[in-house]
Design a protein around this motif. Structure first.
Motif, mmCIF file in Angstrom:
data_model
loop_
_atom_site.group_PDB
_atom_site.id
_atom_site.type_symbol
_atom_site.label_atom_id
_atom_site.label_comp_id
_atom_site.label_asym_id
_atom_site.label_seq_id
_atom_site.Cartn_x
_atom_site.Cartn_y
_atom_site.Cartn_z
ATOM 1 N N LYS A 37 0.846 -1.195 0.000
ATOM 2 C CA LYS A 37 0.000 0.000 0.000
ATOM 3 C C LYS A 37 0.885 1.251 0.000
ATOM 4 O O LYS A 37 1.954 1.255 0.599
ATOM 5 C CB LYS A 37 -0.931 0.022 1.223
ATOM 6 N N PRO A 38 0.456 2.311 -0.660
ATOM 7 C CA PRO A 38 1.284 3.517 -0.748
ATOM 8 C C PRO A 38 1.330 4.280 0.567
ATOM 9 O O PRO A 38 0.498 4.093 1.464
ATOM 10 C CB PRO A 38 0.579 4.337 -1.834
ATOM 11 N N ALA A 39 2.302 5.170 0.666
ATOM 12 C CA ALA A 39 2.452 5.991 1.871
ATOM 13 C C ALA A 39 1.186 6.781 2.162
ATOM 14 O O ALA A 39 0.830 6.987 3.327
ATOM 15 C CB ALA A 39 3.646 6.928 1.713
ATOM 16 N N GLU A 40 0.489 7.221 1.128
ATOM 17 C CA GLU A 40 -0.718 8.014 1.367
ATOM 18 C C GLU A 40 -1.806 7.196 2.048
ATOM 19 O O GLU A 40 -2.598 7.751 2.818
ATOM 20 C CB GLU A 40 -1.242 8.619 0.061
ATOM 21 N N ALA A 41 -1.831 5.883 1.817
ATOM 22 C CA ALA A 41 -2.796 5.034 2.523
ATOM 23 C C ALA A 41 -2.456 4.961 4.009
ATOM 24 O O ALA A 41 -3.342 4.990 4.868
ATOM 25 C CB ALA A 41 -2.816 3.628 1.921
ATOM 26 N N VAL A 42 -1.162 4.865 4.317
ATOM 27 C CA VAL A 42 -0.719 4.875 5.717
ATOM 28 C C VAL A 42 -1.113 6.195 6.371
ATOM 29 O O VAL A 42 -1.632 6.220 7.497
ATOM 30 C CB VAL A 42 0.803 4.654 5.804
ATOM 31 N N GLU A 43 -0.898 7.285 5.667
ATOM 32 C CA GLU A 43 -1.225 8.593 6.234
ATOM 33 C C GLU A 43 -2.729 8.764 6.421
ATOM 34 O O GLU A 43 -3.166 9.365 7.404
ATOM 35 C CB GLU A 43 -0.643 9.690 5.344
ATOM 36 N N ASP A 44 -3.528 8.231 5.502
ATOM 37 C CA ASP A 44 -4.981 8.283 5.678
ATOM 38 C C ASP A 44 -5.400 7.528 6.934
ATOM 39 O O ASP A 44 -6.225 8.000 7.716
ATOM 40 C CB ASP A 44 -5.688 7.680 4.461
ATOM 41 N N ALA A 45 -4.825 6.333 7.124
ATOM 42 C CA ALA A 45 -5.147 5.550 8.318
ATOM 43 C C ALA A 45 -4.675 6.260 9.581
ATOM 44 O O ALA A 45 -5.370 6.268 10.602
ATOM 45 C CB ALA A 45 -4.514 4.164 8.222
ATOM 46 N N ALA A 46 -3.498 6.871 9.520
ATOM 47 C CA ALA A 46 -2.968 7.587 10.680
ATOM 48 C C ALA A 46 -3.851 8.773 11.043
ATOM 49 O O ALA A 46 -4.121 9.024 12.227
ATOM 50 C CB ALA A 46 -1.541 8.048 10.407
ATOM 51 N N ARG A 47 -4.322 9.476 10.031
ATOM 52 C CA ARG A 47 -5.205 10.614 10.306
ATOM 53 C C ARG A 47 -6.538 10.158 10.892
ATOM 54 O O ARG A 47 -7.208 10.926 11.595
ATOM 55 C CB ARG A 47 -5.421 11.428 9.028
ATOM 56 N N ALA A 48 -6.899 8.906 10.639
ATOM 57 C CA ALA A 48 -8.132 8.348 11.203
ATOM 58 C C ALA A 48 -7.917 7.784 12.605
ATOM 59 O O ALA A 48 -8.867 7.306 13.234
ATOM 60 C CB ALA A 48 -8.691 7.260 10.289
ATOM 61 N N GLY A 49 -6.667 7.830 13.078
ATOM 62 C CA GLY A 49 -6.395 7.400 14.441
ATOM 63 C C GLY A 49 -5.518 6.179 14.583
ATOM 64 O O GLY A 49 -5.142 5.809 15.704
ATOM 65 N N GLN A 50 -5.169 5.507 13.484
ATOM 66 C CA GLN A 50 -4.312 4.326 13.564
ATOM 67 C C GLN A 50 -2.861 4.762 13.744
ATOM 68 O O GLN A 50 -2.383 5.649 13.034
ATOM 69 C CB GLN A 50 -4.462 3.477 12.304
ATOM 70 N N ARG A 51 -2.159 4.136 14.679
ATOM 71 C CA ARG A 51 -0.775 4.522 14.927
ATOM 72 C C ARG A 51 0.235 3.418 14.652
ATOM 73 O O ARG A 51 1.402 3.686 14.405
ATOM 74 C CB ARG A 51 -0.616 4.993 16.391
ATOM 75 N N LEU A 52 -0.184 2.171 14.719
ATOM 76 C CA LEU A 52 0.742 1.044 14.621
ATOM 77 C C LEU A 52 0.615 0.370 13.260
ATOM 78 O O LEU A 52 -0.478 -0.076 12.884
ATOM 79 C CB LEU A 52 0.448 0.053 15.751
ATOM 80 N N PHE A 53 1.730 0.281 12.534
ATOM 81 C CA PHE A 53 1.729 -0.289 11.188
ATOM 82 C C PHE A 53 2.780 -1.386 11.081
ATOM 83 O O PHE A 53 3.865 -1.279 11.659
ATOM 84 C CB PHE A 53 2.005 0.804 10.145
ATOM 85 N N GLY A 54 2.456 -2.437 10.334
ATOM 86 C CA GLY A 54 3.364 -3.560 10.133
ATOM 87 C C GLY A 54 3.747 -3.701 8.681
ATOM 88 O O GLY A 54 2.884 -3.636 7.798
ATOM 89 N N GLU A 55 5.029 -3.895 8.433
ATOM 90 C CA GLU A 55 5.531 -4.056 7.075
ATOM 91 C C GLU A 55 6.257 -5.392 6.929
ATOM 92 O O GLU A 55 6.840 -5.902 7.889
ATOM 93 C CB GLU A 55 6.471 -2.902 6.712
ATOM 94 N N ASN A 56 6.232 -5.934 5.693
ATOM 95 C CA ASN A 56 6.784 -7.263 5.424
ATOM 96 C C ASN A 56 8.060 -7.263 4.602
ATOM 97 O O ASN A 56 8.821 -8.231 4.661
ATOM 98 C CB ASN A 56 5.753 -8.115 4.681
ATOM 99 N N LYS A 64 8.970 3.617 2.001
ATOM 100 C CA LYS A 64 7.705 4.158 2.492
ATOM 101 C C LYS A 64 7.891 4.940 3.789
ATOM 102 O O LYS A 64 7.293 6.009 3.971
ATOM 103 C CB LYS A 64 6.718 3.002 2.704
ATOM 104 N N ALA A 65 8.710 4.421 4.663
ATOM 105 C CA ALA A 65 8.921 5.087 5.957
ATOM 106 C C ALA A 65 9.464 6.502 5.758
ATOM 107 O O ALA A 65 9.169 7.405 6.547
ATOM 108 C CB ALA A 65 9.871 4.273 6.828
ATOM 109 N N GLY A 66 10.245 6.692 4.700
ATOM 110 C CA GLY A 66 10.777 8.010 4.427
ATOM 111 C C GLY A 66 9.748 8.982 3.876
ATOM 112 O O GLY A 66 9.966 10.202 3.889
ATOM 113 N N GLU A 67 8.624 8.435 3.396
ATOM 114 C CA GLU A 67 7.590 9.283 2.799
ATOM 115 C C GLU A 67 6.479 9.654 3.780
ATOM 116 O O GLU A 67 5.798 10.662 3.590
ATOM 117 C CB GLU A 67 6.962 8.564 1.595
ATOM 118 N N VAL A 68 6.278 8.829 4.797
ATOM 119 C CA VAL A 68 5.167 9.046 5.728
ATOM 120 C C VAL A 68 5.531 10.156 6.713
ATOM 121 O O VAL A 68 6.547 10.077 7.411
ATOM 122 C CB VAL A 68 4.815 7.747 6.484
ATOM 123 N N ARG A 69 4.696 11.158 6.773
ATOM 124 C CA ARG A 69 4.958 12.305 7.645
ATOM 125 C C ARG A 69 4.136 12.284 8.933
ATOM 126 O O ARG A 69 4.444 12.989 9.881
ATOM 127 C CB ARG A 69 4.668 13.611 6.884
#
Length: 231
Positions: A37-56, A64-69
Motif C-alpha cells: 500500500k502507498p504511503a498516502e494510505a498509511v497517512e490516511d489511516a494515521a489521520r483516522a487514528g491508527q498509529r501502529l503499522f506492520g511491514e513485510n 515508504k517510511a521516508g515518505e510518511v509524515r
C-alpha cells in the motif's frame, strides 16, 4: 468504504470479541499491515487514528517510511534476512519474526550501534509448514534462552502464522497452542523475558485469535482493501 470507516468497523469488532472473551479491549492492538500500500494510505489511516503499522518487505518499507509524515510506529512482521537488518535498524520498535539465533545476533549488532534496544517476538511454526518461517515448539525454549542473553534485544512474546483455512475455526487450535507455549516460556523464568505479547490473527481469523489471547492482530485487507482504496 473508506479507510477511516473500515478502521472504525474493525475497532468495534475487536472490542466486541474482546469483551465477549472477558478481556479488556485495550489489551488488543491492531497492527495495520500496509505492505503493497502507498504511503498516502498509511497517512490516511494515521489521520483516522491508527498509529501502529506492520511491514513485510525491507526495501518497500524503508522507502515508504521516508515518505510518511504522520507520527506512526512501525513493526516489522515479515520474514527477515540477516543481511537486511541494517536497513531497518532504528526504524522499527518491534520485530515479530525472530526465528533463529543468527538473525537475533545481527539485530543485536545493529541495535548496539544505536545504543538502544529492540523488542522482539519469537516466531513459532506450530504447523511445521515448510513454506513458513519459525522455530519449532521443541526448540523454542532453547532459542529464547539464547536470545535473552543479547543485551540489546528484549523478548516480549511470540508470533505465529497458522495454515490457511476457509473456516477461521480451523486456525483456533494453533492460536491456542501459541498461548500455551507462551505459558511454558513464562514458567521457565528466563531473566529479561516476558510473554506480554501474542501476535496472531489476520483479516480472516482475528476474532478467533482474540478469543484465544492475541494482543497484536495483523490486519491489512479488511482495513486497506485488496487493491485500491478511497479517501
Amino acid at each position: 468504504m473508506t479507510i477511516a470507516s473500515n478502521l472504525i468497523h474493525l475497532q468495534e469488532r475487536i472490542a466486541t470479541v474482546a469483551r465477549r472473551a472477558g478481556r479488556d479491549p485495550e489489551s488488543v492492538r491492531l497492527v495495520a499491515v500496509s505492505k503493497t500500500k502507498p504511503a498516502e494510505a498509511v497517512e490516511d489511516a494515521a489521520r483516522a487514528g491508527q498509529r501502529l503499522f506492520g511491514e513485510n518487505y525491507v526495501q518497500e518499507f524503508t522507502a515508504k517510511a521516508g515518505e510518511v509524515r504522520e507520527p506512526v510506529e512501525w513493526h516489522f512482521i515479515g520474514a527477515l534476512q540477516s543481511n537486511k537488518v541494517r536497513q531497518i535498524a532504528g526504524l522499527v520498535t518491534m520485530i515479530h519474526s525472530v526465528d533463529r539465533l543468527s538473525l537475533a545476533q545481527e539485530i543485536e549488532r545493529q541495535w548496539a550501534k544505536l545504543d538502544t534496544t529492540c523488542d522482539v517476538l519469537i516466531q513459532v511454526n506450530i504447523a511445521g509448514e515448510a513454506t513458513k518461517s519459525g522455530t519449532t515448539a521443541g526448540e523454542l525454549l532453547t532459542l529464547v534462552r539464547e536470545v535473552a542473553l543479547l543485551p540489546h534485544l528484549r523478548v516480549r512474546g511470540l508470533m505465529t502464522m497458522p495454515p490457511f483455512f476457509d473456516d477461521p475455526e480451523g486456525a483456533r487450535p494453533y492460536f491456542r497452542e501459541l498461548k500455551r507455549l507462551a505459558g511454558v516460556v513464562a514458567a521457565a523464568g528466563i531473566p529479561g523475558v516476558v510473554m506480554d505479547e501474542l501476535s496472531m490473527g489476520m483479516s480472516g481469523d482475528f476474532e478467533a485469535a482474540v478469543e484465544e489471547g492475541a494482543t497484536l492482530v495483523r490486519i491489512g485487507t479488511s482495513l486497506f482493501g485488496e487493491r485500491e482504496y478511497r479517501r
